[in-house]
Design an enzyme around this catalytic site. Structure first.
Site, mmCIF file in Angstrom:
data_model
loop_
_atom_site.group_PDB
_atom_site.id
_atom_site.type_symbol
_atom_site.label_atom_id
_atom_site.label_comp_id
_atom_site.label_asym_id
_atom_site.label_seq_id
_atom_site.Cartn_x
_atom_site.Cartn_y
_atom_site.Cartn_z
ATOM 1 N N CYS A 191 30.291 35.493 53.454
ATOM 2 C CA CYS A 191 29.130 35.748 54.284
ATOM 3 C C CYS A 191 29.516 35.588 55.747
ATOM 4 C CB CYS A 191 27.985 34.824 53.886
ATOM 5 S SG CYS A 191 28.511 33.273 53.169
ATOM 6 N N ARG A 240 29.743 42.928 55.471
ATOM 7 C CA ARG A 240 30.407 41.990 54.575
ATOM 8 C C ARG A 240 29.629 41.765 53.287
ATOM 9 N NH1 ARG A 240 34.196 38.720 57.454
ATOM 10 N NH2 ARG A 240 33.893 37.010 56.004
ATOM 11 N N TRP A 277 25.715 35.069 51.031
ATOM 12 C CA TRP A 277 25.975 35.688 49.737
ATOM 13 C C TRP A 277 25.949 34.560 48.710
ATOM 14 C CZ3 TRP A 277 29.559 35.496 45.746
ATOM 15 C CH2 TRP A 277 29.610 36.597 44.882
ATOM 16 N N ASN A 283 30.183 28.887 55.145
ATOM 17 C CA ASN A 283 30.827 29.831 54.234
ATOM 18 C C ASN A 283 31.767 29.053 53.322
ATOM 19 O OD1 ASN A 283 29.584 31.889 55.591
ATOM 20 N ND2 ASN A 283 31.437 32.695 56.549
ATOM 21 N N GLY A 284 31.891 29.472 52.071
ATOM 22 C CA GLY A 284 32.810 28.813 51.154
ATOM 23 C C GLY A 284 32.084 28.084 50.049
ATOM 24 N N GLU A 316 41.322 52.481 39.768
ATOM 25 C CA GLU A 316 40.663 52.464 41.065
ATOM 26 C C GLU A 316 39.479 53.424 41.081
ATOM 27 O OE1 GLU A 316 39.812 51.678 45.123
ATOM 28 O OE2 GLU A 316 40.739 50.548 43.482
ATOM 29 N N LYS A 370 35.611 52.330 41.831
ATOM 30 C CA LYS A 370 34.773 52.912 42.875
ATOM 31 C C LYS A 370 33.434 53.384 42.299
ATOM 32 C CE LYS A 370 36.999 51.981 46.267
ATOM 33 N NZ LYS A 370 37.222 50.775 45.495
ATOM 34 N N GLU A 373 31.281 50.339 41.418
ATOM 35 C CA GLU A 373 30.906 49.551 42.601
ATOM 36 C C GLU A 373 29.685 50.114 43.319
ATOM 37 O OE1 GLU A 373 34.546 47.407 44.907
ATOM 38 O OE2 GLU A 373 34.654 49.581 44.810
ATOM 39 N N HIS A 405 43.735 53.830 20.200
ATOM 40 C CA HIS A 405 43.696 52.415 19.806
ATOM 41 C C HIS A 405 42.335 51.775 20.075
ATOM 42 C CE1 HIS A 405 47.972 52.386 18.925
ATOM 43 N NE2 HIS A 405 48.182 52.990 20.083
ATOM 44 N N LYS A 415 32.321 42.207 51.350
ATOM 45 C CA LYS A 415 33.541 42.860 51.815
ATOM 46 C C LYS A 415 34.747 41.936 51.729
ATOM 47 C CE LYS A 415 35.952 46.163 53.566
ATOM 48 N NZ LYS A 415 36.246 47.330 52.721
#
Length: 607
Positions: free
Chosen positions: A2, A27, A74, A98-99, A481, A485, A488, A504, A602
């Site tokens: 955040c 972010r 966040w 933050n953290g 990837e 995307k 996300e 399989h 982010k």
């Protein structure tokens, strides 16, 4: 995860605090708040949702002050709501953080026994009460913060104000970024320089364990032992225009279309006369590459996919073993480090908590050296690595990474070729790899011309709930990837498999409602891949094949999209472009928040 902003000035700082939060919206966050000191008290506003909701609160019930802190949160502890939003208050003290504080539970029990009441579910509130308890015992705000952080276990960056010291903000960091901005008769704190660029270009990047006190007249920095220290002042050359949409509907679309230029920037000054210039990794790199007998790549998310592609390149051209591992898993096992192993960390922000922690562990485990592949020059990972290869993507505002990923691939390709050269790869193959990279920006520009075709294809995806991506060799991570995307930003469940694994298990999912996207370059695995795709066709799956010119007329698929032919070092980059555009257009059709997808941030600065 955040954002933090703090200002001490001789003017009302509320609008600057709010503007700083708006600059950090990229972010990702779920609530926002500010606290200022006025009339010998903390005045606070908080709101669940966007900064715009906080601005509306300020317009309805305005606060004003010359010293204050602000935050976008966040959620890690406690649901997203106003009560859990920062800043948190205890008596005269207010804190943003933050953290994650890992020992918050024991501290909460201790503080409750001392009579402190908790109003939130957060770990942050224990910091506010702890600092207020120490300050009430006679310590200054600075001394109280210095004493408090010695009791915190985990990762944090904090900014603190107190009504008893109305012109001072105190900050501290450990494992989470915090930067000081220098102004005239006002000073600043932030978790990211983007919040402060309209106000200053001069910054001090705090070291691990630092505590700082800012006042209008100046800044004082103390190390983890409470000793006064001088940290270097750095001038930012960041272009503010790069953080604007520039006429594009979303930052993500702008950043997709910036890729020809940023890839050219990544290559600039690193190739001359058809060869990679020596020492692009540092003055001692040539000797280190000669002594490298294995490579261990550590990364998270999109950067992990880049590392997986690099594994194929490194083993193919350099002939040395390479492993690529998720940083959060590396942290909690005991890897066997072979003599001569080079440790490579890959991170867009350079502040990714798990990757940074893995780097710190690596320095204790006997690696030959540490190489950082990163996009942010002053980041923690760059500062703590012996070798550095910058990706030069420029600021990436969209949460879903695009240009950062492709520039990581180019940087890792340069590294693979240099390692291959040191290990005696055939000269012709080396020169061909360099030529491929030199042509890449133009080829990416050509691939971007497929935008309208992909926009049309996206209409067939908009109502789907699931999708399957397939690739082989170095294009399996590219498929991964592409799936990432899509999930996300469109919230469609998507998975990627090595195409040979279809039989399989994943074939059980294939039917007419399951779109299957195949990444199919004309390489040595194309015939194997064609056989795998026949398995999809036989089960009635709707097949979308992204191919290059050598395959376009020889593949049975419902939809074929043709890309320019490039070669082994550029094909993973080229095939990434349509996957990015497909995800973007699907998300737009579904009406999601493309640049700030739900639940994501982010820069992942918590574990």
């Amino acid at each position: 995860m955040c954002g933090i902003v703090g200002i001490s000035a001789r003017r009302d700082v509320v609008q600057s605090l709010l503007s700083g939060l708006q600059a950090l919206e990229y972010r990702g966050y779920d609530s926002a708040g500010i606290a200022v000191i006025a009339d010998a008290a903390v005045q606070r506003l908080r709101a669940k949702g966007k900064v715009a909701d906080l601005v509306a609160r300020q317009e309805a019930t305005p606060v004003a002050g010359q010293c204050g802190i602000a935050h976008t949160r966040w959620a890690t502890h406690g649901v997203p709501n106003e009560g859990n939003a920062h800043p948190h208050v205890s008596g005269a003290v207010s804190v943003v953080h933050n953290g994650i504080i890992e020992n918050h539970s024991s501290l909460r029990t201790e503080l409750r026994a001392l009579g402190y009441h908790f109003e939130s579910q957060t770990d942050t509130e224990v910091i506010a009460h702890l600092i207020e308890h120490l300050r009430a015992g006679g310590l200054s705000l600075l001394a109280a913060v210095q004493a408090a952080v010695k009791r915190l276990h985990g990762a944090y960056s904090i900014a603190v104000v107190s009504a008893s010291e109305p012109d001072r903000v105190v900050g501290a960091r450990l494992g989470s970024p915090l930067v000081v901005g220098l102004g005239e008769d006002e000073q600043y704190l932030a978790s990211d320089i983007h919040a402060l660029l309209p106000m200053t270009r001069r910054f001090i990047y705090l070291a691990e364990g630092d505590v700082v006190a800012i006042e209008p007249t100046g800044v004082r920095v103390f190390d983890a032992e409470d000793r006064p220290v001088e940290r270097p002042v750095r001038e930012s050359r960041f272009d503010l225009a790069a953080a604007q949409k520039g006429g594009y509907r979303h930052f993500m679309l702008k950043e997709i279309h910036e890729q020809p230029q940023v890839l050219a920037d990544t290559l600039e000054g690193r190739i001359a006369g058809g060869r990679i210039l020596t020492n692009i990794l540092g003055v001692d790199a040539a000797d280190l590459l000669d002594r490298t007998e294995a490579v261990h790549i550590i990364a998270c998310g999109t950067s992990f996919h880049a590392g997986l592609v690099a594994r194929y390149w490194i083993e193919s051209v350099a002939g040395v073993p390479c492993t690529t591992e998720i940083a959060s898993e590396y942290r909690y096992r005991d890897p066997v480090v072979r003599p001569g192993t080079l440790f490579v960390s890959v991170s867009q922000s350079g502040e990714t908590a798990d990757t940074l922690a893995a780097l710190k562990l690596a320095r204790q485990r006997g690696y030959l050296a540490e190489l950082a592949v990163c996009n942010v020059p002053e980041s923690s990972i760059v500062r703590e690595s012996a070798l550095v290869l910058m990706t030069r993507a420029g600021p990436e505002i969209g949460v879903a990474s695009t240009k950062a990923f492709t520039t990581q691939l180019v940087a890792l390709a340069l590294f693979a070729l240099e390692l291959g050269r040191a290990k005696g790869m055939p000269e012709a193959r080396y020169l061909d790899g360099v030529r491929q990279l030199e042509r890449l920006p133009a080829l990416v520009a050509e691939a971007l011309r497929l935008d309208e075709q992909l926009k049309a294809l996206a209409e067939r995806f908009a109502n789907k709930q699931h999708a399957l991506f397939l690739g082989r060799g170095s294009h399996w991570p590219v498929a991964m990837e592409g799936a990432l995307k899509l999930k996300e930003i469109s919230y469609i469940h998507a998975e990627a498999y090595a195409a040979g694994e279809l039989k399989h298990g994943p074939l059980a999912l294939v039917d007419a409602d399951m779109p299957v996207i195949a990444v199919a370059p004309n390489d040595h695995l194309i015939d194997k891949l064609k056989s795998n795709l026949e398995e999809v066709r036989a089960r009635g799956g709707e097949l979308y094949a992204f191919v290059d010119e050598g395959v376009a007329h020889d593949l049975d698929a419902d939809h074929v999209l043709t890309l320019p032919t490039g070669g082994e070092f550029v094909a993973p980059v080229l095939f990434t472009i349509p996957l990015q555009l497909l995800a973007y257009h699907v998300a737009v059709l579904r009406g999601t928040d493309v640049d700030q997808p739900r639940n994501l941030a982010k820069s992942v600065t918590v574990e």
